[in-house]
Each structure stands twice: as structure tokens, then as C-alpha cells.
Design an enzyme around this catalytic site. Sequence first.
Site, mmCIF file in Angstrom:
data_model
loop_
_atom_site.group_PDB
_atom_site.id
_atom_site.type_symbol
_atom_site.label_atom_id
_atom_site.label_comp_id
_atom_site.label_asym_id
_atom_site.label_seq_id
_atom_site.Cartn_x
_atom_site.Cartn_y
_atom_site.Cartn_z
ATOM 1 C CG ASP A 41 -16.224 34.366 -16.171
ATOM 2 O OD1 ASP A 41 -15.449 34.215 -15.218
ATOM 3 O OD2 ASP A 41 -17.463 34.394 -16.050
ATOM 4 C CG ASP A 70 -20.490 30.279 -18.803
ATOM 5 O OD1 ASP A 70 -20.478 29.058 -19.035
ATOM 6 O OD2 ASP A 70 -19.489 30.884 -18.358
#
Length: 312
Positions: free
Chosen positions: A39, A81
Site C-alpha cells: 500500500d 487504515d
Amino acid sequence: MLSGLVIVDKPQGWTSHDVVGRMRRLAGTRKVGHAGTLDPMATGVLVVGVNKATRLLTYIVGTSKSYDATMRLGATTVTDDAEGEVTHTASTTAVIDDAIRAGITALTGAISQVPSSVSAIKVNGERAYARVRSGEEVKLAARPVTIHSFDVHQIRRGHHESGLEYIDVDVTVECSSGTYIRALARDLGAGLNVGGHLTALRRTSVGPYSLEQARTLEQLAENLEILDIADAARALMPVRELTAEEATELSFGRRIPASEQGLHTAQNPAAAFSPDGTLVALLADAGKHAKPVLVFPPDPTPAPTADQESDS
């Protein structure tokens, strides 16, 4: 022609595709790929293949991985997140350390995990994260993963701007391929009834390749360190040393006698090397024979220059 793996220490804010683009320029070739997306928020090990070594990437993707992470309890986000919008907060004042450790124990071993809805998994041909960003509600199916270890290093308490207490948990996770650390943070918070998300993530290893071997993009721009394809394969796979005759047969795509163990498969092949140490092929055993899954032809010999021709 350079062929091998580059172990990149990916910077925060870069996509894996960004790194591949940069490596294409540094290596001077279009034939570059990576072994598993990291990511943009995350940093750490991203294994990049150059030229012929891109053919090894499919065998690296499925290896186990390890991460250092910080999980925040007391808030949920759209993306699981810190990059996503906060959707809910809750006080963690009543959450004791032993409950956190018990929640982590429950998420260790063979578990069933629902990936984050903003993952790169394709749903009807389109990435899940693209569907979420367009406003669609995406529900992904649970899948089996294995959390080999889930260790707590520190439990820290703080307060949101609203005054509600939150808890940050610093952990190290070793897991099978396909595990989402964001989903572990989400599920840990859900199990404690306070919500959770990931605030920091650093990948420390992919299979046999670790941060010790990784170099930043700035370092690679100054000195492009490439792990030779033969060394990369030796670290990744079982090894079979060939006779000169066997190496010749395999170079033409022909079968040779199976290994003594007879355990190598197309999914878990052996790396076969000629007597001079050159990687010749990846081998799978089938009965009494071993057949090449992939053959690595030698690089073409450069044509002689005019000066060389005149010297001969």
C-alpha cells in the site's frame, strides 16, 4: 542484459506501480515487475524483478511475509487504515492489556479473514478499491490465511481531540501470502468492541528477502544493486545441480530423470543449475522424469565490434 531481483525499501506515499516505473528508468528496460503490492501508506520490502527474473516473481508472491505495524484501537475508518475517513470512535478506557493480548491470540494461527473492501482484489473485473471510491458498497468473501506469529511490543494510550482515549499497539506479524494487516487491525478492534485501524506498516521480509538487503530508491539511483537471477533462485527454491548432459537436454526443453526425492511440482519447482552455476530451468517431477516448467535461455553473445573483427 541485467537480469535479477532488486530488493527495494519502498518509501511512504509511493505506489508499487510508481516504484516499477522508477526501476524501469534506472535499469533501462521495460521488462520490470513486482512480487506483491504494498500500500502507498506502507514502507519496506518490495521485491522487483528485472528482465528474465520477472519469471521468478510468480513464485515469490506466494511466500510468507513479515511486518512491523501500529494498530490503533478506538476508531474505525473507511479503508481500515489512517488514510481513510474516520467512521466511528469509542473510548478504550475499559480495555485492559490482557484483553488486547487475548484478542491477538484469537487472531493467531489458521484464521478466516475478510479482506479490506479497499483491497486490490477484483470484483467482476474491477478492483474493489475502485468500486468503493465510486460510492459502491463492496463485501468481499472471507478467505483462509495463516498468522504464523502476532507479537506485541508495546501498548501505548493517548487521547483523541474529542477527549476519548485510544490505544496504539505496536506489533510484529509473520503471515501467509494474502493476509491483510489492515484487516487484522480492524478485526482486533471489532473483537474488543471499540473498533480499530492501521496507522503504520513496514514490511520487513518477503520470503527469503529482507530489509537487510533492501535499498532506497536514492541508493539504487547511485548504485543499482541487483541480486543475480541465479543467486535469487538459490535463495528461493530447492536446488538441483545438473550434469553437463542434463543441462544441454533441458536447454532444448527436453525431460531428464526425476530428482531422487521426486517432490518438486509445477507450483514448487526446483531451480536447476548447470555445472558452471548458470540457472538453466525450473523443474517439476512427474513420475520417473523431471520436465522444465520454465527454461532460461542464455543471454545472446554480443556481436563482435569492428575492432574485434580486425584483431581476429
